[in-house]
Write a protein that holds these residues in place. Structure first.
Motif, short mmCIF file in Angstrom:
data_model
loop_
_atom_site.label_atom_id
_atom_site.label_comp_id
_atom_site.label_asym_id
_atom_site.label_seq_id
_atom_site.Cartn_x
_atom_site.Cartn_y
_atom_site.Cartn_z
N GLY A 26 4.11 13.81 -3.54
CA GLY A 26 3.14 13.24 -4.46
C GLY A 26 1.82 13.96 -4.34
O GLY A 26 1.73 15.00 -3.71
N SER A 27 0.82 13.36 -4.92
CA SER A 27 -0.49 14.00 -4.92
C SER A 27 -1.14 13.97 -3.55
O SER A 27 -1.12 12.95 -2.86
N ILE A 28 -1.71 15.10 -3.17
CA ILE A 28 -2.46 15.16 -1.91
C ILE A 28 -3.96 15.26 -2.19
O ILE A 28 -4.75 15.30 -1.25
N SER A 29 -4.33 15.29 -3.46
CA SER A 29 -5.75 15.48 -3.79
C SER A 29 -6.61 14.34 -3.27
O SER A 29 -7.79 14.52 -2.98
N GLU A 30 -6.00 13.16 -3.13
CA GLU A 30 -6.77 12.02 -2.63
C GLU A 30 -6.79 11.94 -1.11
O GLU A 30 -7.47 11.08 -0.55
N ILE A 31 -6.01 12.79 -0.46
CA ILE A 31 -6.08 12.87 1.00
C ILE A 31 -7.15 13.91 1.30
O ILE A 31 -6.91 15.11 1.22
N ASN A 32 -8.32 13.43 1.64
CA ASN A 32 -9.47 14.31 1.76
C ASN A 32 -9.27 15.39 2.83
O ASN A 32 -9.55 16.56 2.60
N ALA A 33 -8.77 14.98 3.98
CA ALA A 33 -8.60 15.92 5.09
C ALA A 33 -7.13 16.04 5.45
O ALA A 33 -6.50 15.05 5.83
N MET A 34 -6.60 17.24 5.30
CA MET A 34 -5.22 17.53 5.69
C MET A 34 -5.24 18.48 6.88
O MET A 34 -6.17 19.29 7.02
N GLY A 35 -4.23 18.38 7.71
CA GLY A 35 -4.20 19.24 8.89
C GLY A 35 -2.81 19.77 9.19
O GLY A 35 -1.81 19.19 8.76
N TRP A 36 -2.80 20.86 9.92
CA TRP A 36 -1.57 21.36 10.51
C TRP A 36 -1.63 21.06 12.01
O TRP A 36 -2.67 21.28 12.65
N TYR A 37 -0.53 20.57 12.51
CA TYR A 37 -0.39 20.22 13.91
C TYR A 37 0.77 21.02 14.49
O TYR A 37 1.60 21.55 13.76
N ARG A 38 0.85 21.03 15.81
CA ARG A 38 2.02 21.62 16.43
C ARG A 38 2.36 20.87 17.71
O ARG A 38 1.50 20.25 18.33
N GLN A 39 3.63 20.95 18.05
CA GLN A 39 4.10 20.33 19.29
C GLN A 39 5.02 21.31 20.00
O GLN A 39 6.10 21.64 19.50
N ALA A 40 4.57 21.76 21.15
CA ALA A 40 5.36 22.67 21.98
C ALA A 40 6.26 21.84 22.89
O ALA A 40 5.97 20.67 23.15
N PRO A 41 7.33 22.42 23.37
CA PRO A 41 8.24 21.68 24.26
C PRO A 41 7.51 21.09 25.46
O PRO A 41 6.75 21.79 26.14
#
Length: 119
Positions: A26-41
């Protein structure tokens, strides 16, 4: 409810480049802050980079450990958030996820996309 699907991962040699995509149902325009995360073993999930909607220009931030190597940007018209990465290091090996940040975080995480850096 918006679903997030990450893609673009794989095996990459140290020093190489890769672009990850996060497509929203769906639309992400209303999600003001988006992020990329990571999880290492064996480690907790951590925020890697964030992108916040701006009036003229979006505001991007990267954590110190990826600054200068990772670039985050978003295309609200296509409902996609990207993470472009260069100069991969073995320590970057992890499953990468996208989601909102803080109160804007969606309750359900996507499957993530695995990135394995080989030396």
């Amino acid at each position: 409810q918006v679903q997030l699907v990450e893609s673009g991962g794989g095996s990459v040699q140290a020093g190489g480049s890769l672009r990850l995509s996060c497509a929203a149902s769906g639309s992400i325009s209303e999600i003001n802050a988006m992020g990329w995360y990571r999880q290492a073993p064996g480690k907790q999930r951590e925020l890697v980079a964030s992108i916040t909607n701006g009036d003229d220009t979006d505001y991007a931030q990267c954590k110190d450990f990826v600054k200068g190597r990772f670039t985050i940007y978003r295309d609200n018209a296509k409902n996609v958030v990207y993470l472009e990465m260069q100069s991969w290091r073995p320590a970057d090996t992890a499953v990468y996820y996208c989601n909102g940040i803080g109160e804007e975080q969606l309750p359900h995480w996507g499957q993530g996309t695995q990135v394995t850096v080989t030396s």
